[in-house]
Scaffold this active site. Structure first.
Site, PDB file in Angstrom:
ATOM      1  N   GLY A  78       0.813  -1.204   0.000  1.00  0.00           N
ATOM      2  CA  GLY A  78       0.000   0.000   0.000  1.00  0.00           C
ATOM      3  C   GLY A  78       0.846   1.253   0.000  1.00  0.00           C
ATOM      4  O   GLY A  78       2.019   1.236   0.375  1.00  0.00           O
ATOM      5  N   GLY A 118       1.592   5.190   1.409  1.00  0.00           N
ATOM      6  CA  GLY A 118       1.524   5.822   2.725  1.00  0.00           C
ATOM      7  C   GLY A 118       2.684   5.476   3.627  1.00  0.00           C
ATOM      8  O   GLY A 118       2.692   5.858   4.803  1.00  0.00           O
ATOM      9  N   HIS A 119       3.677   4.759   3.092  1.00  0.00           N
ATOM     10  CA  HIS A 119       4.803   4.303   3.910  1.00  0.00           C
ATOM     11  C   HIS A 119       6.149   4.831   3.431  1.00  0.00           C
ATOM     12  O   HIS A 119       7.188   4.272   3.791  1.00  0.00           O
ATOM     13  CB  HIS A 119       4.859   2.773   3.913  1.00  0.00           C
ATOM     14  CG  HIS A 119       3.632   2.091   4.399  1.00  0.00           C
ATOM     15  ND1 HIS A 119       3.142   2.275   5.666  1.00  0.00           N
ATOM     16  CD2 HIS A 119       2.780   1.217   3.792  1.00  0.00           C
ATOM     17  CE1 HIS A 119       2.038   1.526   5.817  1.00  0.00           C
ATOM     18  NE2 HIS A 119       1.805   0.888   4.689  1.00  0.00           N
ATOM     19  N   ASP A 175      -1.820  -8.405   0.028  1.00  0.00           N
ATOM     20  CA  ASP A 175      -0.604  -8.463  -0.781  1.00  0.00           C
ATOM     21  C   ASP A 175      -0.283  -9.902  -1.171  1.00  0.00           C
ATOM     22  O   ASP A 175       0.075 -10.181  -2.317  1.00  0.00           O
ATOM     23  CB  ASP A 175       0.570  -7.843  -0.004  1.00  0.00           C
ATOM     24  CG  ASP A 175       0.367  -6.354   0.264  1.00  0.00           C
ATOM     25  OD1 ASP A 175      -0.104  -5.648  -0.649  1.00  0.00           O
ATOM     26  OD2 ASP A 175       0.662  -5.909   1.382  1.00  0.00           O
ATOM     27  N   HIS A 198       0.024  -0.025  10.121  1.00  0.00           N
ATOM     28  CA  HIS A 198      -1.304   0.465   9.761  1.00  0.00           C
ATOM     29  C   HIS A 198      -2.138   0.694  11.007  1.00  0.00           C
ATOM     30  O   HIS A 198      -3.358   0.776  10.940  1.00  0.00           O
ATOM     31  CB  HIS A 198      -2.021  -0.536   8.854  1.00  0.00           C
ATOM     32  CG  HIS A 198      -1.194  -1.007   7.712  1.00  0.00           C
ATOM     33  ND1 HIS A 198      -0.467  -2.174   7.766  1.00  0.00           N
ATOM     34  CD2 HIS A 198      -0.933  -0.447   6.520  1.00  0.00           C
ATOM     35  CE1 HIS A 198       0.193  -2.316   6.609  1.00  0.00           C
ATOM     36  NE2 HIS A 198      -0.065  -1.285   5.858  1.00  0.00           N
TER      37      HIS A 198
END
Lengths: 333, 333
Positions: free
Chosen positions: A55, A57-58, A111, A220
């Site tokens: 995802g 955002g990291h 994933d 998360h």
């Protein structure tokens, strides 16, 4: 919400556009879909390709680790969401140089589902793949179920080692073995001090009252193993480090690599205050810190907090960490 | 307060201890006072030394830019407070290799006072010094009073250029001229979205209601030129960039370096969303972006916000930016 964004639904694509505009010499998009990025010189003939993803955002995870001596390609999804199997497959084709492709990414259901589907698609086109999962988060499962642990910041050790092995011409099996060896000797524990605000909703991803901390939190916001009043940096360092030392079976004379990773909003100053205590505990235990990384390597947007990763070193692991590497976010040698 | 610290009064010294423990091969302390750090190979015979410094709380500024091809030494004070003249003088002596020492730091009253005193102390010991002040914050004074502007993130361009000039053996006058040339061609504008929390008091350094932004804010929360509802990233990019283009007199065909700098809590993703629009505006104006830096280069603890710096390039400035450099926080070449 205090975010420098445009329309939330465009956040990921505009961020990727910025990365591509900023680093045209290091990364490129092989096709129309900008969510797939490959190193500028891919595919490399007779070299194993390494595909990662997950995802958004990291940052710098995952897009930041595409480059020489690191991953060959990345496919990313929306914030905290898996890329599609087709995106992973496109990335696979773009970096296949005939020596096979390693899938190296964190152990999350979405994933795993999509990478496995992509592996099936690759097989249909005679591209050999192997999979190694990052699963370093000791708070997510006990030792006896370590195969089910989530993958967090410690995966960067595996990127570095697998990338170096691929660069020197190791076979797919050997590159996978190098990554697996790193992951079996890596352990991570995180602490969260404030939640992430999701761009699409403007809402906090989890609840954490001001003045409290959560030990063992995932990237998360997955629940940890202890919640309570915020303690001092030295106490936090103890809480993060002791379980890792036990998990890896470290004892006097062992050599380690240390990663003190910021989750997003925590100042670099505080990460060094933490590192200081981690180093002192290592000294006290007779452990030698041979490599150390302090900064933001795997974040969760603007979450305040940090994680500590330890890697038990041997000569081979250290050599792989020290091999040259270069990406927009990472340099070695 | 969500800070990973121990006793607030030990914050700065513990942070420094962490840096020294983490990077023993790159930096050292020349004496007892750990607030003075020099590059590991200082003093370098017949090479100009470069001393910088200022308050803590801005990592990687200032300690992060001590290394080959960058600054030779740094002296830092408490959070947002000047180092003492004696600390600056000790740093000066530690890096003096006989070719003189450049003082290169941001234009703040306390820093100017103490660096000037240190210059007097150096003169008594026959160490020649020259001073160049970072003063790139266009929001702090109008163009006609640009000599009085504050120094902010743009100073890193001057570190890079002066460090490269010193490395190749330029004289003190030439190194100072290289730094001054960069500063006269650098302009910065910042935006703040949330205040810094001071470790000693646990209080916000300034007031900024949720959902508002302040354009032109300084790195210690100094007042800006516009406060209002938070706008989109693209609108913010316009507000930051247009005054810089005007201030530097940029026009079609000019070449620039761009620094999109995070203030602390703003995610890297958002910095790339900003960079994207800055790049597009540059294209629209016929400006060529030859170098770009996106990340945290000069922060204000956990302030949310960013700054944009532009440097008007010529061949000499670009060559100095591209020369090799290496410190714990910065790599080139």
């Amino acid at each position: 919400m205090k975010k420098l964004i445009n329309k939330p639904e465009n956040f990921v694509d505009e961020m990727i556009e910025g990365i591509i505009l900023a680093h045209p010499d290091m990364v490129r998009t092989p096709g129309e879909d900008k969510r797939i990025m490959v190193r500028a010189d891919a595919p490399r003939k007779d070299r194993v390709g390494i595909v990662t993803g997950g995802g958004s955002g990291h940052l710098p995870l995952f897009k930041g680790y595409v480059g020489a001596g690191l991953c060959s390609a990345v496919a990313i999804g929306n914030v905290f969401s898996s890329p599609s199997s087709d995106q992973i497959f496109q990335a696979t084709k773009a970096v296949d140089g005939g020596a096979g492709v390693l899938y190296l990414y964190g152990n999350y259901g979405g994933d795993v589902f999509n990478f496995d589907l992509a592996a099936d698609l690759a097989e249909l086109e005679d591209i050999e793949t192997l999979t190694v999962l990052g699963r370093d988060d000791v708070a997510s499962q006990p030792k006896e179920r370590s195969a089910d642990r989530r993958g967090v910041a410690g995966i960067i050790f595996a990127y570095k080692a697998a990338g170096a092995a691929a660069e020197r011409g190791d076979s797919l099996k050997e590159v996978a073995a190098a990554a697996e060896d790193i992951i079996e000797n890596t352990a991570t524990m995180g602490i969260g001090l404030s939640p992430t605000i999701l761009p699409t909703t403007g809402k906090a991803s989890f609840d954490l009252p001001d003045g409290e901390m959560e030990i063992g939190i995932g990237i998360h916001g997955e629940p940890g193993i202890h919640r309570g009043a915020l303690e001092t940096a030295d106490e936090v360092a103890e809480r993060l480090m002791r379980p890792l030392v036990e998990d890896l079976g470290l004892s006097s004379g062992d050599r380690i690599a240390v990663l003190v990773n910021g989750m997003g909003a925590t100042p670099l100053e505080e990460l060094y205050v933490l590192y200081r205590k981690v180093h002192r505990i290592a000294e006290e235990l007779g452990l030698t810190v041979e490599k150390r990384y302090v900064g933001e390597y795997a974040t969760s947007l603007e979450m305040a907090g940090a994680s500590l990763s330890l890697l038990k070193l041997d000569d081979e692991r250290l050599a792989l960490l020290n091999a040259p590497a270069s990406s927009p976010f990472f340099r070695e040698g």
